[in-house]
Design an enzyme around this catalytic site. Structure first.
Site, PDB file in Angstrom:
ATOM      1  N   PHE A  59       5.759  12.661 -17.816  1.00  0.00           N
ATOM      2  CA  PHE A  59       4.664  12.561 -16.839  1.00  0.00           C
ATOM      3  C   PHE A  59       4.874  11.446 -15.813  1.00  0.00           C
ATOM      4  CE2 PHE A  59       3.289  10.221 -20.711  1.00  0.00           C
ATOM      5  CZ  PHE A  59       3.097   8.939 -20.185  1.00  0.00           C
ATOM      6  N   ASN A 114      -7.529   9.444 -15.542  1.00  0.00           N
ATOM      7  CA  ASN A 114      -8.405   8.920 -16.600  1.00  0.00           C
ATOM      8  C   ASN A 114      -9.192   7.673 -16.174  1.00  0.00           C
ATOM      9  OD1 ASN A 114      -6.282   7.166 -16.677  1.00  0.00           O
ATOM     10  ND2 ASN A 114      -5.849   7.390 -18.861  1.00  0.00           N
ATOM     11  N   HIS A 117      -7.305   1.897 -16.193  1.00  0.00           N
ATOM     12  CA  HIS A 117      -6.213   1.400 -17.032  1.00  0.00           C
ATOM     13  C   HIS A 117      -6.698   0.135 -17.721  1.00  0.00           C
ATOM     14  CE1 HIS A 117      -2.249  -0.190 -18.147  1.00  0.00           C
ATOM     15  NE2 HIS A 117      -2.675  -1.343 -17.659  1.00  0.00           N
ATOM     16  N   GLU A 128       0.909  -7.872 -16.316  1.00  0.00           N
ATOM     17  CA  GLU A 128       0.165  -7.100 -15.315  1.00  0.00           C
ATOM     18  C   GLU A 128      -0.685  -8.012 -14.415  1.00  0.00           C
ATOM     19  OE1 GLU A 128      -1.807  -4.242 -17.834  1.00  0.00           O
ATOM     20  OE2 GLU A 128       0.089  -3.262 -18.348  1.00  0.00           O
TER      21      GLU A 128
HETATM   22  P1  CMP Z   1      -2.716   4.218 -18.483  1.00  0.00           P
HETATM   23  O1  CMP Z   1      -3.600   3.555 -19.468  1.00  0.00           O
HETATM   24  O2  CMP Z   1      -2.732   3.680 -17.109  1.00  0.00           O
HETATM   25  O3  CMP Z   1      -1.199   4.193 -19.004  1.00  0.00           O
HETATM   26  C1  CMP Z   1      -0.243   5.145 -18.628  1.00  0.00           C
HETATM   27  C2  CMP Z   1      -0.835   6.312 -17.919  1.00  0.00           C
HETATM   28  O4  CMP Z   1      -0.050   7.482 -17.931  1.00  0.00           O
HETATM   29  C3  CMP Z   1      -2.127   6.739 -18.593  1.00  0.00           C
HETATM   30  O5  CMP Z   1      -3.113   5.783 -18.433  1.00  0.00           O
HETATM   31  C4  CMP Z   1      -2.355   8.082 -17.940  1.00  0.00           C
HETATM   32  O6  CMP Z   1      -2.873   7.970 -16.609  1.00  0.00           O
HETATM   33  C5  CMP Z   1      -0.927   8.587 -17.892  1.00  0.00           C
HETATM   34  N1  CMP Z   1      -0.628   9.422 -19.064  1.00  0.00           N
HETATM   35  C6  CMP Z   1      -0.533   9.033 -20.347  1.00  0.00           C
HETATM   36  N2  CMP Z   1      -0.223  10.065 -21.148  1.00  0.00           N
HETATM   37  C7  CMP Z   1      -0.120  11.124 -20.327  1.00  0.00           C
HETATM   38  C8  CMP Z   1       0.171  12.479 -20.546  1.00  0.00           C
HETATM   39  N3  CMP Z   1       0.419  12.946 -21.771  1.00  0.00           N
HETATM   40  N4  CMP Z   1       0.203  13.299 -19.490  1.00  0.00           N
HETATM   41  C9  CMP Z   1      -0.054  12.804 -18.242  1.00  0.00           C
HETATM   42  N5  CMP Z   1      -0.341  11.511 -17.964  1.00  0.00           N
HETATM   43  C10 CMP Z   1      -0.387  10.684 -19.013  1.00  0.00           C
END
Ligand code: CMP
Length: 150
Positions: A59, A114, A117, A128
């Site tokens: 991803f 989502n 972060h 970070e």
């Molecule tokens: P974040 O907490 O910012 O850390 C990594 C990011 O990758 C996560 O939130 C999501 O936005 C993205 N992410 C994590 N797992 C997946 C997945 N299985 N498919 C797509 N995006 C993902």
């Protein structure tokens, strides 16, 4: 227990839906002090470096594209046990698994989009925070600048 600092991003999906205010309200209501904050826009290079731990994941390219698709809010949050308590407040990465009352349950639309972060360890929180903020951009609960004691 974790340390006193964590780092958050309000992601492009939440910013574009005008969810900055409600998310910041939840953060404050949970007892976090906002020690530093700005509205910014990731360059492609910044997003690639920030998420380089995921470079081998399927991803990764979509994630970089998403994180550069619009402005984001980046912030340093201060509270006892900040990393652990903030991850509890935001809920699971996939909103389908997030608990009722969490930020992602309320505002996230998919595992990628989502809403927020949150750092997953003290070590990553420091990496970070330092990626986006200098000491002179940080203000403690008394309003004093530059007084960081990890
Ligand atoms: P974040 O907490 O910012 O850390 C990594 C990011 O990758 C996560 O939130 C999501 O936005 C993205 N992410 C994590 N797992 C997946 C997945 N299985 N498919 C797509 N995006 C993902």
């Amino acid at each position: 227990m974790s340390g006193r600092y964590t780092f958050t991003i309000i992601k492009p999906d939440a910013v574009s839906k005008e969810h900055i205010g409600p998310i910041l309200a939840m953060i404050n209501e949970a007892g976090f002090h906002i020690e530093a904050m700005k509205l910014t826009h990731f360059s492609k290079h910044q997003a690639e470096v920030f998420y380089d731990v995921h470079a081998e994941r399927p991803f990764y390219n979509d994630l970089v594209e998403f994180m550069t698709s619009g402005p984001v809010v980046v912030a340093i949050l201060e509270k006892e046990n900040a990393v652990i308590d903030y991850r509890e407040l935001i809920g699971s990465t996939d909103p389908a698994n997030a608990e009722v009352g969490t930020i992602r349950k309320k505002f996230a639309s998919s595992v990628q989009n989502n809403a927020v972060h949150g750092s997953d360890s003290d070590e990553n929180a420091h990496r970070e925070m330092d990626f986006f903020f200098s000491k002179s951009e940080r203000f403690n609960r008394d309003g004093d600048c530059c007084t960081i004691a990890y």
